[in-house]
Design an enzyme around this catalytic site. Structure first.
Site, short mmCIF file in Angstrom:
data_model
loop_
_atom_site.label_atom_id
_atom_site.label_comp_id
_atom_site.label_asym_id
_atom_site.label_seq_id
_atom_site.Cartn_x
_atom_site.Cartn_y
_atom_site.Cartn_z
N SER A 7 -56.24 -21.70 5.62
CA SER A 7 -57.22 -21.93 5.44
C SER A 7 -58.19 -22.26 5.58
O SER A 7 -58.65 -21.62 6.70
CB SER A 7 -56.58 -23.36 6.41
N HIS A 32 -57.14 -23.13 0.72
CA HIS A 32 -57.37 -24.66 1.31
C HIS A 32 -58.76 -24.99 1.62
O HIS A 32 -58.64 -23.72 2.75
CB HIS A 32 -55.98 -24.30 1.99
N ASP A 34 -60.66 -27.32 3.40
CA ASP A 34 -61.00 -28.73 4.84
C ASP A 34 -61.90 -29.16 4.58
O ASP A 34 -63.08 -28.71 4.86
CB ASP A 34 -60.52 -28.91 5.39
N MET A 36 -64.14 -32.85 5.83
CA MET A 36 -64.17 -33.99 6.50
C MET A 36 -65.29 -34.26 7.23
O MET A 36 -66.57 -33.80 6.32
CB MET A 36 -63.89 -33.29 8.52
N HIS A 65 -59.08 -30.08 0.62
CA HIS A 65 -57.93 -31.36 0.68
C HIS A 65 -59.32 -32.17 1.46
O HIS A 65 -60.29 -31.28 2.51
CB HIS A 65 -56.80 -30.71 1.89
N MET A 67 -60.33 -35.05 3.23
CA MET A 67 -60.51 -36.14 5.12
C MET A 67 -61.32 -36.96 5.10
O MET A 67 -62.26 -36.76 5.70
CB MET A 67 -60.07 -35.18 6.44
N MET A 136 -49.33 -33.81 7.18
CA MET A 136 -49.95 -33.14 8.36
C MET A 136 -49.27 -32.93 9.13
O MET A 136 -48.02 -34.54 9.63
CB MET A 136 -50.99 -33.95 8.70
N ASP A 174 -49.87 -28.87 6.74
CA ASP A 174 -51.01 -28.43 7.12
C ASP A 174 -50.90 -28.83 8.58
O ASP A 174 -50.92 -30.11 9.36
CB ASP A 174 -51.58 -28.64 6.44
#
Ligand code: DX5
Ligand code: ZN
Length: 221
Positions: A7, A32, A34, A36, A65, A67, A136, A174
């Protein structure tokens, strides 16, 4: 196929190109990423311009990913920025069918994620519409949290669901995966392992190589 997806959230953002080259040398094939929005989760991270910039400096598979609430609004931009796989949250989409279709229309793989308290059964109607399921094992929002022990039974249940569907769907986990928890997660049937704080610490080459070897060893088993 068993894959480690480090990540990027835990990387040193001043040295991303160097970090990616080191991961490559250690045998890593995925990263990965992330993203957000400060609304679906109480944190902000990464975003489209950064994905676009780092796309120029590595051929790692971009495991993106989101979010983000109603991610359908940004799917095209994340795809154009260079994502190979876009994963959205079940809890964040008012029209999940349309969101997954929008991802596939961009020619990228579609992933579906659920948070730790969402019943695994919600995944059933979508098994023929996704390439990957992301479980998750912490509440999304921050790196460095502890693995929630109840996740193991949930991973095993989803592995069974996938096997019974007869479809080739990757099962990614994850949150809080480290030296202590990784074998349990692999034993439960995950084949894509996200690890942030467990990989980006100390000597990156050493930790990434060791962790990548642990995960890929399952292909020889
Ligand atoms: C958390 C993110 C994770 C995070 C994992 O919301 O989705 O990808 O980076 O970090 P670790 O491996 O440190 O738990
Ligand atoms: Zn993540």
């Amino acid at each position: 196929m068993h894959i480690l997806s480090p990540s990027m959230l835990s990387a040193d953002y001043g040295y991303l190109a160097d970090n990616f080259a080191t991961l490559r040398r250690a045998g890593v094939t995925w990263i990965h990423i992330d993203n957000m929005d400060g609304a679906f989760v109480p944190n902000l991270s990464i975003g489209i311009p950064i994905v676009k910039s780092v796309r120029k400096c590595t051929d790692l598979f971009f495991d993106v990913h989101l979010m983000i609430n109603e991610p359908i609004r940004y799917v095209k931009e994340f795809a154009a920025a260079g994502s190979d796989l876009i994963t959205v949250h079940y809890e964040a989409c008012s029209d999940l069918d349309a969101t997954l279709a929008a991802i596939h229309e961009c020619g990228v793989k579609a992933g579906l994620s659920i948070k730790p308290k969402t019943p695994v059964e919600v995944l059933l109607p979508y098994l023929d519409k996704v390439d990957l399921i992301l479980m998750m094992s912490v509440e999304p929002g921050f790196g460095g949290q502890s693995y929630i022990p109840e996740s193991t039974a949930r991973i095993a249940a989803v592995r069974k669901m996938i096997d019974e569907s007869g479809r080739e769907i990757d099962l990614e986990v994850d949150g809080g995966v480290n030296d202590k928890t990784v074998q349990e997660v692999l034993d439960a049937g995950a084949n894509v392992i996200v690890a942030g704080s467990a990989v980006f610490r100390g000597d990156l080459y050493e930790t990434a190589k060791r962790f990548n070897d642990i995960v890929t060893a399952r292909d020889q088993a």
